[in-house]
Design a protein around this motif. Structure first.
Motif: not given
Length: 219
Positions: A143-148, A159-168, A139-140, A173-177
């Motif tokens: 965790f702020t100003n960081c990425a996962f 199912g299948k593996q999925s990879v996402y970039l989470i930008i805080m 949650y912002p 501000a809402a996180p970007v997925l």
């Protein structure tokens, strides 16, 4: 035996367990076997099980420790463990636990790793499937100003593996997925966020599955 001076006696370079030596205490001159003297020295040093005649010494490798300065260099085998794995991790400063790995990875620029298993994930949002990192919900405010980098791997056969970039960004501000592995999401785990800006692992259709989530904090 004829009377001889000590310096005139034959030298023994490999004493046997039953060989006798002289020892003097405060009251009298006594005898002691080499094995008993050896075991007493081990006890005083706090070493392992008392040796018995015909049993290999568990002092193997002690000279290596004395010269190398690293306890992990001590010789050990399945029946003779000089130190435990936990002790080696503590004393040499490395190990295989997440905490030990993160401690070293952070020195490389802030990279940290976390993993969680979400037993029941559906298309619905719930507190049970919100992603967390180091014990805190993503949650912002936490965790702020960081990425996962999030790797989702479902236990479902479809199912299948999925990879996402989470930008805080900033706290309000809402996180970007950003999905970065491509491909369809039909029956795949995915990430989503609600108006609270928390990040959830969800299922792309009305189904239930367990999801393993590995999160890498990039900075």
């Amino acid at each position: 035996m004829a009377t001889k001076k000590l310096q005139d006696l034959t030298a023994s370079t490999s004493p046997g367990d039953a060989d006798i030596m002289l020892i003097e205490d405060t009251t009298a001159t006594k005898k002691i076997t080499f094995l008993n003297l050896f075991n007493r020295i081990k006890t005083k040093l706090g070493l392992a099980t008392v040796a018995t005649s015909g049993k290999a010494s568990d002092l193997t490798g002690l000279s290596t420790v004395a010269t190398s300065g690293k306890l992990a260099d001590t010789t050990k085998d399945a029946s003779n463990r000089t130190i435990t794995d936990a002790e080696r991790t503590k004393w040499n400063g490395y190990g295989s636990s997440i905490d030990s790995l993160n401690s070293n990875w952070e020195k490389l620029g802030g990279l940290r790793f976390d993993h969680q298993f979400i037993a029941s994930v559906t298309a619905e949002y719930s507190a049970d499937n919100v992603l967390s990192f180091a014990g805190s919900q993503l949650y912002p405010g936490n965790f702020t100003n960081c990425a996962f980098l999030a790797v989702l791997n479902s236990t479902a056969s479809t199912g299948k593996q999925s990879v996402y970039l989470i930008i805080m960004g900033a706290a309000d501000a809402a996180p970007v997925l950003i999905k970065i592995d491509g491909g369809s999401e039909a029956l795949y785990p995915k990430l989503a966020k609600t108006s609270s800006n928390r990040v959830y692992a969800v299922w792309s259709t009305a189904a239930t599955a367990g999801i393993h989530t590995s999160l890498f904090k990039l900075y």
